[in-house]
Write a protein that holds these residues in place. Structure first.
Motif, short mmCIF file in Angstrom:
data_model
loop_
_atom_site.label_atom_id
_atom_site.label_comp_id
_atom_site.label_asym_id
_atom_site.label_seq_id
_atom_site.Cartn_x
_atom_site.Cartn_y
_atom_site.Cartn_z
N ALA A 25 0.83 -1.21 0.00
CA ALA A 25 0.00 0.00 0.00
C ALA A 25 0.86 1.26 0.00
O ALA A 25 0.53 2.26 -0.66
CB ALA A 25 -0.93 -0.01 1.21
N SER A 26 1.99 1.21 0.71
CA SER A 26 2.88 2.39 0.75
C SER A 26 3.44 2.70 -0.63
O SER A 26 3.45 3.86 -1.08
CB SER A 26 4.02 2.16 1.75
N HIS A 27 3.90 1.67 -1.33
CA HIS A 27 4.42 1.89 -2.69
C HIS A 27 3.31 2.39 -3.63
O HIS A 27 3.55 3.25 -4.48
CB HIS A 27 5.05 0.62 -3.23
N MET A 28 2.10 1.87 -3.48
CA MET A 28 0.99 2.31 -4.32
C MET A 28 0.69 3.80 -4.12
O MET A 28 0.49 4.54 -5.09
CB MET A 28 -0.26 1.48 -4.04
N THR A 29 0.67 4.23 -2.87
CA THR A 29 0.31 5.63 -2.59
C THR A 29 1.44 6.60 -2.96
O THR A 29 1.18 7.75 -3.31
CB THR A 29 -0.09 5.81 -1.12
N VAL A 30 2.68 6.13 -2.90
CA VAL A 30 3.80 6.97 -3.37
C VAL A 30 3.74 7.11 -4.89
O VAL A 30 3.93 8.21 -5.44
CB VAL A 30 5.16 6.39 -2.92
N LEU A 31 3.45 6.01 -5.61
CA LEU A 31 3.29 6.10 -7.06
C LEU A 31 2.17 7.05 -7.44
O LEU A 31 2.23 7.74 -8.46
CB LEU A 31 3.01 4.71 -7.65
N ALA A 32 1.12 7.10 -6.61
CA ALA A 32 -0.02 8.00 -6.87
C ALA A 32 0.28 9.43 -6.45
O ALA A 32 -0.56 10.32 -6.62
CB ALA A 32 -1.26 7.49 -6.13
N GLU A 33 1.47 9.65 -5.88
CA GLU A 33 1.97 10.97 -5.48
C GLU A 33 1.14 11.61 -4.37
O GLU A 33 1.06 12.83 -4.25
CB GLU A 33 2.07 11.90 -6.70
N VAL A 34 0.50 10.77 -3.55
CA VAL A 34 -0.19 11.28 -2.36
C VAL A 34 0.82 11.55 -1.25
O VAL A 34 0.65 12.45 -0.44
CB VAL A 34 -1.26 10.25 -1.88
N PHE A 35 1.89 10.74 -1.25
CA PHE A 35 2.99 10.95 -0.30
C PHE A 35 4.28 11.12 -1.08
O PHE A 35 4.45 10.54 -2.16
CB PHE A 35 3.11 9.75 0.65
N SER A 36 5.19 11.88 -0.50
CA SER A 36 6.45 12.16 -1.21
C SER A 36 7.47 11.04 -1.00
O SER A 36 8.41 10.91 -1.78
CB SER A 36 7.05 13.49 -0.75
N ASN A 37 7.28 10.24 0.06
CA ASN A 37 8.24 9.16 0.30
C ASN A 37 7.57 7.98 1.00
O ASN A 37 6.49 8.10 1.58
CB ASN A 37 9.45 9.66 1.10
N TYR A 38 8.26 6.86 0.97
CA TYR A 38 7.75 5.59 1.50
C TYR A 38 7.49 5.68 3.00
O TYR A 38 6.47 5.19 3.50
CB TYR A 38 8.76 4.49 1.17
N GLU A 39 8.41 6.27 3.75
CA GLU A 39 8.29 6.33 5.21
C GLU A 39 7.04 7.08 5.64
O GLU A 39 6.31 6.65 6.54
CB GLU A 39 9.54 6.98 5.83
#
Length: 433
Positions: free
Chosen positions: A276-290
C-alpha cells in the motif's frame, strides 16, 4: 512477411522487429497462423530468450489484440496491484481499503481461482449479496465515490495472451521468462491503471520457487511496465509458508477484516503496509515511502481503513452485518485438529501442500467447473519457528466431511518438525523499481 522466416530468425538467436512481432500476434489471434508455427516460435523464444525491447513490444501487441479498459472517467491517479499467487494471500482485501483510505482510487479487475482456494472474486462472494459483476458506469461511479471497487474482468482483454498461454501450457514453454512476464503484464496494462505494484512471490508455495528466478521475473515485469509508460514497482515476498493463519475463502475474508480492525498478524500486516505504501507513493499522495507507511499504519489503528472496507462492501450490495459480526460468515460443519506426534520446532511448511489440502476440503477448484465451498478451509496453529509439543495441533481443518483423510495426510506431509529452533523466513526479500 512469412512466419517461417520469423521462426528461423529467432531460432538462430536474432532479435525480432516490431513489425515481425505484431505480424505474429495479429496472425495467431485471428487464426491465420497455425498452432504448429506458433509452437515453433514459442519454443525458439524459450531457448533464445527476448531482449527487453522485444518483450515490451510483444506485451503491447497482446494488449492491442483485444479491448482495453478506459478508466479516464475516474478522478485521480489509479494504481493497481497484482500478486503472482500464493497460499492464504488475502492482501487485496487489506491493501484496497488501506489505499482508498487516503483518497487513492483502486479500480481492481480480478478473476476466479483454479487451484488451492478461490480467487479474489470467489472469496468476496463469501459475503452474502456482494456483487462482483457490474456495468462499467457503476464500477466507475463506485470508485469515484468510495475510491474502491473490485469486479470481474469484463470484455475481451488480451485474447492473444489467452490463446498463446493455452498453447504454451501443452508444449512445455510456460516457464519462459519473457512469455510469463508478457502474459501477466498484458492483462494488467489492458486494465487501464496508471501505475502498478507487483507482489512477486518466492518459495515453496509460489510459481517461482527460488529467489533468483523470482527476482528475474520481477525485473522483467518492471522493465515492461516502465517501457510502456506505467510506473511499476515489484515487491518480492516470501511464500515458504502461508500468509497469515487462514487458508480458504470466508476465513480469509474474516482474517483480512480483523487486520483492518487493528489485529496484529505480523506478516499480513507488514506486507499489506509495504504494498500500500508503494501504491500511494506512485499515486503521489505521499512524497516518500516512510511518510506513506506511517500514515497507512495509523489508518489501520484509527478505523479509517475498516470504514473504507465497509463502504466498499455496501456499495457492491454486500451484507455489511457480516463484516460487523464476522461470526455470520459461512462456516463448516466440523473443526478437526491435526496434531503432531513429535515435539520440537516447526522448521518447514510446504505451503503448496497446505493449499492442496484446502482444495480437497472444497475451498478450491481442481477443474474450472468445480463449485467453491466458502465455509471450509484451514487455520494454522503453528508456523515456522514456533515450538510444538507432541500431541499439539498444527492446524485446524474446517470441513463438511467428518473424516477428511486426504487433507489430514497432506497437512502432515507439509510440516517438518526439528529439534533445533529456526528463524521465521524473511518476509520481504527485495523491492525492484
Amino acid at each position: 512477411m512469412r512466419m517461417y522466416d520469423i521462426i528461423v530468425k529467432k531460432r538462430d538467436g536474432g532479435e525480432l522487429t516490431k513489425q515481425e512481432i505484431e505480424f505474429f500476434i495479429e496472425g495467431y489471434t485471428n487464426g491465420d497462423i497455425p498452432d504448429y508455427q506458433a509452437a515453433a516460435l514459442t519454443m525458439a523464444i524459450y531457448f533464445q530468450g527476448m531482449t527487453q525491447e522485444e518483450t515490451a513490444i510483444l506485451t503491447q501487441a497482446m494488449v492491442d489484440s483485444g479491448e482495453t479498459i478506459d478508466l479516464s472517467a475516474i478522478k485521480g491517479h489509479k494504481v493497481d496491484k497484482h500478486s503472482t499467487g500464493g497460499v492464504g494471500d488475502k492482501i487485496t482485501f487489506i491493501v484496497g481499503p488501506l489505499v482508498a483510505s487516503v483518497g487513492v482510487p483502486v479500480a481492481k479487475m480480478s478473476g476466479r481461482g483454479l487451484g488451492h482456494t478461490g480467487g479474489t472474486l470467489d472469496k468476496l462472494e463469501s459475503i452474502r449479496g456482494l456483487e462482483i459483476e457490474m456495468e462499467k458506469d457503476q464500477f466507475i461511479k463506485n470508485v469515484n465515490e468510495h475510491k474502491l471497487a473490485v469486479a470481474g474482468q469484463t470484455g475481451n482483454l488480451a485474447p492473444a495472451d489467452k490463446k498463446l498461454y493455452a498453447l504454451r501450457d501443452v508444449i512445455g514453454t510456460v516457464d519462459s521468462l519473457p512469455l510469463i512476464a508478457g502474459s501477466i503484464m498484458s492483462k494488467k496494462l489492458a486494465s487501464g491503471a496508471d501505475s502498478i505494484v507487483l507482489d512477486v512471490k518466492t518459495g515453496s508455495g509460489a510459481f517461482m520457487k527460488t529467489l533468483e528466478d523470482s527476482e528475474a521475473l520481477a525485473r522483467e515485469m518492471v522493465n515492461i511496465g516502465n517501457n510502456l509508460g506505467r510506473n511499476t514497482v515489484a515487491v518480492i515476498s516470501d511464500m515458504n509458508q502461508p500468509l497469515g493463519f487462514e487458508v480458504g475463502n470466508a476465513n480469509e475474508i474474516k482474517e483480512a477484516a480483523e487486520i483492518l480492525q487493528g489485529k496484529k498478524v505480523e506478516d499480513l500486516r507488514k506486507l499489506s503496509l509495504e504494498i500500500a505504501s508503494h501504491m500511494t507513493v506512485l499515486a503521489e499522495v505521499f512524497s516518500n515511502y516512510e511518510e506513506a507507511y506511517q500514515t497507512l499504519e495509523q489508518n489501520l489503528e484509527n478505523g479509517k481503513a475498516f470504514a473504507a472496507f465497509r463502504k466498499f462492501v455496501q456499495a457492491q450490495h454486500g451484507d455489511v452485518s457480516m463484516i460487523d459480526d464476522l461470526s455470520q460468515l459461512p462456516s463448516a460443519a466440523h473443526d478437526i485438529e491435526v496434531k503432531t506426534e513429535q515435539g520440537g520446532f516447526v522448521s518447514e511448511i510446504d505451503a503448496e501442500s497446505i493449499g492442496v489440502a484446502a482444495m480437497y476440503l472444497g475451498a478450491g477448484r481442481a477443474t474450472k467447473d468445480d463449485q467453491i465451498n466458502h465455509g471450509v478451509g484451514i487455520t494454522l496453529k503453528k508456523k515456522i519457528g514456533d515450538e510444538v509439543k507432541a500431541g499439539e495441533a498444527l492446524v485446524v481443518l474446517h470441513s463438511d466431511e467428518e473424516h477428511p483423510d486426504t487433507s489430514i495426510e497432506k497437512v502432515k506431509q507439509a510440516y517438518t518438525i526439528s529439534s533445533n529452533k529456526v528463524d521465521a523466513p524473511t518476509l520481504i526479500h527485495k523491492v525492484i523499481k
